[in-house]
Enzyme design. Sequence first.
Site, PDB file in Angstrom:
ATOM      1  N   ASP A 191      -8.547  -0.909   1.093  1.00  0.00           N
ATOM      2  CA  ASP A 191      -9.172   0.411   1.239  1.00  0.00           C
ATOM      3  C   ASP A 191      -9.478   1.085  -0.107  1.00  0.00           C
ATOM      4  O   ASP A 191     -10.257   2.023  -0.162  1.00  0.00           O
ATOM      5  CB  ASP A 191      -8.271   1.343   2.049  1.00  0.00           C
ATOM      6  CG  ASP A 191      -7.921   0.786   3.410  1.00  0.00           C
ATOM      7  OD1 ASP A 191      -8.723  -0.002   3.948  1.00  0.00           O
ATOM      8  OD2 ASP A 191      -6.845   1.126   3.941  1.00  0.00           O
ATOM      9  N   ARG A 201     -10.181  -8.428   5.706  1.00  0.00           N
ATOM     10  CA  ARG A 201      -8.876  -8.643   5.069  1.00  0.00           C
ATOM     11  C   ARG A 201      -8.623 -10.120   4.766  1.00  0.00           C
ATOM     12  O   ARG A 201      -7.635 -10.458   4.111  1.00  0.00           O
ATOM     13  CB  ARG A 201      -7.775  -8.114   5.984  1.00  0.00           C
ATOM     14  CG  ARG A 201      -7.792  -6.605   6.161  1.00  0.00           C
ATOM     15  CD  ARG A 201      -6.471  -5.986   5.801  1.00  0.00           C
ATOM     16  NE  ARG A 201      -5.410  -6.488   6.592  1.00  0.00           N
ATOM     17  CZ  ARG A 201      -4.869  -5.870   7.649  1.00  0.00           C
ATOM     18  NH1 ARG A 201      -5.340  -4.687   8.017  1.00  0.00           N
ATOM     19  NH2 ARG A 201      -3.885  -6.392   8.312  1.00  0.00           N
ATOM     20  N   MET A 237     -13.940  -1.090   7.601  1.00  0.00           N
ATOM     21  CA  MET A 237     -12.618  -0.461   7.487  1.00  0.00           C
ATOM     22  C   MET A 237     -12.573   0.540   6.320  1.00  0.00           C
ATOM     23  O   MET A 237     -13.599   0.842   5.724  1.00  0.00           O
ATOM     24  CB  MET A 237     -11.547  -1.535   7.297  1.00  0.00           C
ATOM     25  CG  MET A 237     -11.200  -2.274   8.571  1.00  0.00           C
ATOM     26  SD  MET A 237      -9.868  -3.461   8.258  1.00  0.00           S
ATOM     27  CE  MET A 237      -9.372  -3.840   9.929  1.00  0.00           C
ATOM     28  N   GLY A 292       0.850  -1.189   0.000  1.00  0.00           N
ATOM     29  CA  GLY A 292       0.000   0.000   0.000  1.00  0.00           C
ATOM     30  C   GLY A 292       0.887   1.240   0.000  1.00  0.00           C
ATOM     31  O   GLY A 292       2.090   1.157  -0.275  1.00  0.00           O
ATOM     32  N   ASP A 293       0.330   2.388   0.362  1.00  0.00           N
ATOM     33  CA  ASP A 293       1.113   3.624   0.226  1.00  0.00           C
ATOM     34  C   ASP A 293       2.393   3.619   1.078  1.00  0.00           C
ATOM     35  O   ASP A 293       3.441   4.072   0.623  1.00  0.00           O
ATOM     36  CB  ASP A 293       0.267   4.873   0.476  1.00  0.00           C
ATOM     37  CG  ASP A 293      -0.399   4.871   1.831  1.00  0.00           C
ATOM     38  OD1 ASP A 293      -0.346   3.833   2.529  1.00  0.00           O
ATOM     39  OD2 ASP A 293      -0.972   5.904   2.206  1.00  0.00           O
ATOM     40  N   GLY A 294       2.331   3.039   2.295  1.00  0.00           N
ATOM     41  CA  GLY A 294       3.522   3.010   3.159  1.00  0.00           C
ATOM     42  C   GLY A 294       4.662   2.235   2.509  1.00  0.00           C
ATOM     43  O   GLY A 294       5.789   2.740   2.373  1.00  0.00           O
ATOM     44  N   ARG A 301     -34.818  -4.061  15.180  1.00  0.00           N
ATOM     45  CA  ARG A 301     -33.700  -3.279  15.718  1.00  0.00           C
ATOM     46  C   ARG A 301     -33.034  -2.435  14.644  1.00  0.00           C
ATOM     47  O   ARG A 301     -33.202  -2.673  13.445  1.00  0.00           O
ATOM     48  CB  ARG A 301     -32.618  -4.239  16.247  1.00  0.00           C
ATOM     49  CG  ARG A 301     -32.936  -4.842  17.582  1.00  0.00           C
ATOM     50  CD  ARG A 301     -31.903  -5.890  17.916  1.00  0.00           C
ATOM     51  NE  ARG A 301     -32.044  -6.344  19.289  1.00  0.00           N
ATOM     52  CZ  ARG A 301     -31.520  -7.465  19.764  1.00  0.00           C
ATOM     53  NH1 ARG A 301     -30.823  -8.250  18.971  1.00  0.00           N
ATOM     54  NH2 ARG A 301     -31.692  -7.799  21.019  1.00  0.00           N
TER      55      ARG A 301
HETATM   56  O1  F6P Z   1      -5.145  -0.407   5.224  1.00  0.00           O
HETATM   57  C1  F6P Z   1      -5.853  -1.584   5.452  1.00  0.00           C
HETATM   58  C2  F6P Z   1      -6.472  -1.592   6.830  1.00  0.00           C
HETATM   59  O2  F6P Z   1      -7.177  -2.802   6.973  1.00  0.00           O
HETATM   60  C3  F6P Z   1      -7.362  -0.403   7.148  1.00  0.00           C
HETATM   61  O3  F6P Z   1      -8.630  -0.492   6.550  1.00  0.00           O
HETATM   62  C4  F6P Z   1      -7.378  -0.439   8.649  1.00  0.00           C
HETATM   63  O4  F6P Z   1      -7.621   0.833   9.175  1.00  0.00           O
HETATM   64  C5  F6P Z   1      -5.973  -0.888   8.984  1.00  0.00           C
HETATM   65  O5  F6P Z   1      -5.472  -1.545   7.830  1.00  0.00           O
HETATM   66  C6  F6P Z   1      -5.883  -1.821  10.173  1.00  0.00           C
HETATM   67  O6  F6P Z   1      -4.545  -2.061  10.436  1.00  0.00           O
HETATM   68  P1  F6P Z   1      -4.012  -3.185  11.435  1.00  0.00           P
HETATM   69  O7  F6P Z   1      -4.016  -4.483  10.678  1.00  0.00           O
HETATM   70  O8  F6P Z   1      -2.647  -2.739  11.788  1.00  0.00           O
HETATM   71  O9  F6P Z   1      -4.950  -3.224  12.598  1.00  0.00           O
END
Ligand code: F6P
Length: 367
Positions: free
Chosen positions: A146, A294, A188, A120-122, A181
Site C-alpha cells: 500500500d 500481492r 488495493m 506493516g503498521d499492525g 467498452r
Molecule cells: O495491506 C495490504 C492489503 O493488500 C490491502 O491493500 C488490502 O486492503 C488488504 O491487505 C487485504 O487484506 P487480506 O489479505 O486480509 O484480504
Amino acid sequence: MPSRMTIKRIGILTGGGDAPGINAVIRAAVKVAIRDYGLSVIGFEDGFGGLVEGRCRELTLQNVVGILPRGGTILGTTNRDNPFHYPVTQNGQTVFMDVSEKALQNLSQQKVDALIVIGGDGSLKIAYEFYNRYQFPVVGVPKTIDNDLSATDQTFGFDTAVATATDAIDKLHTTAESHHRIMVLEVMGRYAGWIALYAGVAGGADVILIPEIEFSISKVCDKLRERYEQGKKFSIVVVAEGAKPKGGELVVRRVVKESFEQIRLGGIGDFVAQKIEQALNIETRVTILGHLQRGGSPTAFDRILSTRLGGAAVNIVMDGRFGEMVCLRTPHIASVPLIEAVGQMRRVPLGCDLVRVARQMGISFGD
Ligand code: F6P
C-alpha cells in the site's frame, strides 16, 4: 539492552499481509548476520502466532538459496495473532487474552538476543509494544504494497504491485478498445491511493479515483462523455478500494474481527461501473485485481530495496539501535524510532507533482 559483543542470535518474523520482496529481506538479513557477524538466525513461523506458540526453525545460508526472486514469505505470515490481544478458545468460545509473556518466554528459550519484525503498521505496532513494555530489543522493517507508512519514502512490494496493476491496465486497454467498452479496474491500497495513482498514470488511465479525493459520478461521466465525443470509443477507469463518492461511505467487503485491521475494503469498482453504465448507457465491465497485486516475483527495484533494508536491519541490531525501524530516505537507508513510524499513515498529498501533471494531461480524479 544487549550490545554488539553480546548478540549471538537474532530472530526474524514476518507479519501482516505478504508483499513481494519479503524473501529478499530475509535473505539479506540472514546472509549479513551469518557471513558478516557470525550470528545464528532463527525464523518464527506465521508471524506473531509462531512466536506465541513457539513454532520456529533455524535459518541457515542454505535455507535462503534461491529465494531472492520468490514472492510470498518462506516463514509464512498472518494479519491476526496479536500477542497482546490473542484469540484463545475457552469453553468453545473465542476470547482475547494478553499472551505476550508467553512470546517473551519463547524468545528467551530460543536464546534470541534481538528480533527483526518485517511488517506493516499492525505488526510494527506490536513490535513497538514488545520494545516499550518489556524493553525487548526489536528492529522493524517496513513492508506493505500500500506504500502508506509515513516514515519511509517507499515500502518494498509497492513497486511490484504497481507493475502488476499497470500490466492489467495494458491488457484491459486492448479488450476495451476492441469492444468499445468502459473498463473499471479496482486496485488495493486501503486508505491511500498510491497504487491507483501510480498504476493509473503508468497505464494511461482516463479516470483515477483515490481515497484522498472524494469523487462525483457526474464528473467521472463528464470525462468519459468528452472522450466519446472526441471519437474515443473506450475508456479506462482505475479506482482504489478506499475511494468514495462525495458524502458517501467506504465500501466494505468484510469484517475480520481477529485481524489487526478489522475492515477489508472492496466493491467500490462495481458501484462505479454500475453508475457509469446507468448514466451513459455504454457497456461497462469491472475487474477486481485483488491479491494478484500481492503475489509474484518482486521487481528489480523491490529486490534492491528489500536487500538494503534487510541488511540494514542487522547492522542496526549490531549498532544497538533498538526500537527503531529501517527506512528509505532517498538516496540513503536510515532509521526512525518505531513509535514515529507507526503513528501516521502516508496518503497521497493532493499538491504532489504527479497529481498535478495528471490533471494537466486531462486525467480526471472525479472532482
Ligand atoms: O495491506 C495490504 C492489503 O493488500 C490491502 O491493500 C488490502 O486492503 C488488504 O491487505 C487485504 O487484506 P487480506 O489479505 O486480509 O484480504
